[in-house]
Scaffold this active site. Structure first.
Site, PDB file in Angstrom:
ATOM      1  CG  ASN A 122      -5.136   7.489  -4.570  1.00 46.65           C
ATOM      2  OD1 ASN A 122      -4.070   6.892  -4.729  1.00 46.65           O
ATOM      3  ND2 ASN A 122      -5.427   8.123  -3.449  1.00 46.65           N
ATOM      4  CG  ASP A 135      -2.396   4.666   3.660  1.00 39.98           C
ATOM      5  OD1 ASP A 135      -2.316   4.995   2.458  1.00 39.98           O
ATOM      6  OD2 ASP A 135      -3.349   5.009   4.391  1.00 39.98           O
ATOM      7  CG  HIS A 185      -2.020   0.924   1.232  1.00 40.79           C
ATOM      8  ND1 HIS A 185      -3.247   0.635   1.776  1.00 40.79           N
ATOM      9  CD2 HIS A 185      -2.126   2.191   0.757  1.00 40.79           C
ATOM     10  CE1 HIS A 185      -4.053   1.669   1.625  1.00 40.79           C
ATOM     11  NE2 HIS A 185      -3.384   2.634   1.021  1.00 40.79           N
ATOM     12  CG  HIS A 212     -10.507   3.476   1.849  1.00 41.46           C
ATOM     13  ND1 HIS A 212      -9.386   4.260   2.009  1.00 41.46           N
ATOM     14  CD2 HIS A 212     -11.502   4.105   2.521  1.00 41.46           C
ATOM     15  CE1 HIS A 212      -9.712   5.316   2.750  1.00 41.46           C
ATOM     16  NE2 HIS A 212     -10.992   5.243   3.071  1.00 41.46           N
ATOM     17  CG  HIS A 230      -6.108   1.936   5.521  1.00 42.81           C
ATOM     18  ND1 HIS A 230      -7.473   1.745   5.551  1.00 42.81           N
ATOM     19  CD2 HIS A 230      -5.861   2.700   4.420  1.00 42.81           C
ATOM     20  CE1 HIS A 230      -8.029   2.368   4.539  1.00 42.81           C
ATOM     21  NE2 HIS A 230      -7.075   2.945   3.836  1.00 42.81           N
ATOM     22  CG  HIS A 238      -1.184   6.579  -1.678  1.00 40.17           C
ATOM     23  ND1 HIS A 238      -2.317   6.400  -2.444  1.00 40.17           N
ATOM     24  CD2 HIS A 238      -1.478   6.089  -0.458  1.00 40.17           C
ATOM     25  CE1 HIS A 238      -3.269   5.840  -1.707  1.00 40.17           C
ATOM     26  NE2 HIS A 238      -2.777   5.628  -0.503  1.00 40.17           N
TER      27      HIS A 238
END
Length: 429
Positions: free
Chosen positions: A91, A304, A57, A178, A231, A59
């Site tokens: 995203n 995350d 996970h 999520h 998460h 970003h």
């Protein structure tokens, strides 16, 4: 160099051994191994040797938000944190909901050379929750996507979630949810509880997470598919996942380092660095998460890693973006909360931060034993190190860490990606 001898490292925390790397693979493991002519020697006495860490996970923000992070800077941060593979969330701008975008991210990862980048495909077009994205095309692309998530948003439509779970069965994929019921979290700013009531901030109830998890484990069981909970953050969520696993259902879950350490009491500072999704919870939740990670109810640690530019965090609480950077501090937080407390040994850390995430993501070549013939994806850690976190030294483009100035244990000294050093003596190669 094509040959590297790691001398005297404690593999998974065991007795000191030598490890000889030849090219991209581990050639020999034992004691008293002589360094071949021309080999580089790494003196690793007192250090822990782990398989390269795998993050389910991350970003990376590229394409579209290169002011926060790029694939290059994000993978540098990953290598500095001991990771040899990361899963890049969908995203981005444009959203990674087509074969073209996931292939772009995958190729940028190949070019960076600091760690492997496995793109995560969006579940729905534009993360809008209305229409399934091109799941099959993303899987069949050069990126070979196996994990799909609308992370940042919840797939709150039960029919869409069911269809996604049915679709990914065809290629042994997994839907990573999520878990956030949107109607229950409208205007929410922090965990719903005593602190939110005292501060007058909109509360984010635990049931908003737990209700979605309960629904999705039932859906996964109904269609015989794989669901992964992103998460996980509450004690109630732990109990639901524990129950689902007791049924033999194909459910896995992750916890972030910050949810293993930080609590909603920190929000009293009104420092937006502590604003995150899901929010920081109570001390009781933190303790339940640690126990669940220790007993295997929670399968793995995932960062995350959510980088934001300075202006998106240096503002009033209500206007601030949610998220924290985490790649470069993850292992230290896990050492403090799990190893130094006796809840996990280093073999357990390897299981939760390398072996299991690689299996969940169906990632070949990572999460492998440190033994002859295996890919030389390795991480050396000095567990005796103690130092204050200084974000000025981060490889990440962003600095939104909740640990600035906090003393954390452990330091990654070396990272090897298929036998090539990406970090040497704590610095990027």
């Amino acid at each position: 160099m094509s040959k590297i001898l790691i001398r005297g490292a404690r593999i998974l925390g065991g007795e000191p051994q030598d490890v000889l790397i030849d090219g991209e693979t581990v050639a020999e493991v034992g004691t008293g191994i002589e360094a071949p002519d021309g080999a580089a020697v790494v003196e690793a006495a007192g250090q822990i040797l782990l398989p390269g860490l795998v993050d389910l996970h991350t970003h990376l923000r590229e394409p579209g938000r290169e002011d926060s992070e790029t694939v290059l800077t994000g993978t540098k941060a990953a290598a500095a944190g001991g990771f040899t593979a990361v899963h890049a969330m969908a995203n981005t701008f444009p959203v990674a909901d087509t074969a073209g975008v996931v292939e772009q991210v995958w190729r940028l990862g190949k070019e960076s050379g600091y760690c492997d980048v496995q793109p995560v495909g969006a579940v729905t077009v534009g993360l809008e929750g209305k229409k399934l994205a091109e799941l099959g095309a993303m899987h069949d692309s050069a990126a070979g996507v196996k994990v799909f998530s609308d992370d940042g948003k919840c797939v709150d439509d039960a029919v869409i979630m069911r269809r996604a779970l049915e679709y990914v069965k065809a290629f042994d994929g997994v839907v990573a949810q999520h878990a956030q019921e949107p109607r229950l979290t409208e205007g929410a700013q922090m965990n719903e509880g005593i602190v939110s009531a005292e501060l007058g901030l909109g509360g984010w109830p635990a049931v908003a997470e737990e209700s979605i998890i309960a629904r999705d484990v039932l859906l996964a069981a109904h269609v015989g598919s794989r669901v992964h909970i992103c998460h996980l953050s509450t004690a109630g969520s732990v109990e639901i996942v524990r129950w689902a696993k007791s049924k033999g259902w194909n459910v896995t879950a992750e916890v972030t380092p910050h949810h293993l350490l930080l609590t909603d009491e920190l929000v009293r500072t009104y420092n937006p660095v502590y604003k995150v999704n899901p929010p920081l919870r109570t001390e009781a939740d933190v303790m339940a998460l640690r126990e669940a990670l220790a007993d295997g109810t929670i399968d793995c640690v995932a960062t995350d890693h959510a980088p934001h530019p300075h202006e998106d965090k240096d503002c009033e609480w209500a206007a601030a973006a949610m998220g924290m950077v985490g790649l470069e501090t993850a292992l230290s937080v896990v050492q403090q909360t799990m190893v130094d407390t006796g809840l996990l040994d280093w073999a357990g850390v390897a299981d939760r931060m390398s072996f299991r995430p690689a299996v969940i993501g169906r990632l070949e070549g990572h999460g492998r034993p440190v033994s002859a013939g295996e890919p030389a994806n390795l991480t050396l850690v000095d567990p005796a190190y103690r130092g204050a976190v200084d974000p000025a030294g981060f490889a990440s483009r962003s600095r939104n860490t909740p640990y600035e100035g906090r003393e954390l244990p452990g330091r990654v000294t070396h990272t090897f990606l298929r036998g090539r050093a990406t970090v040497v003596d704590g610095k990027l190669a």
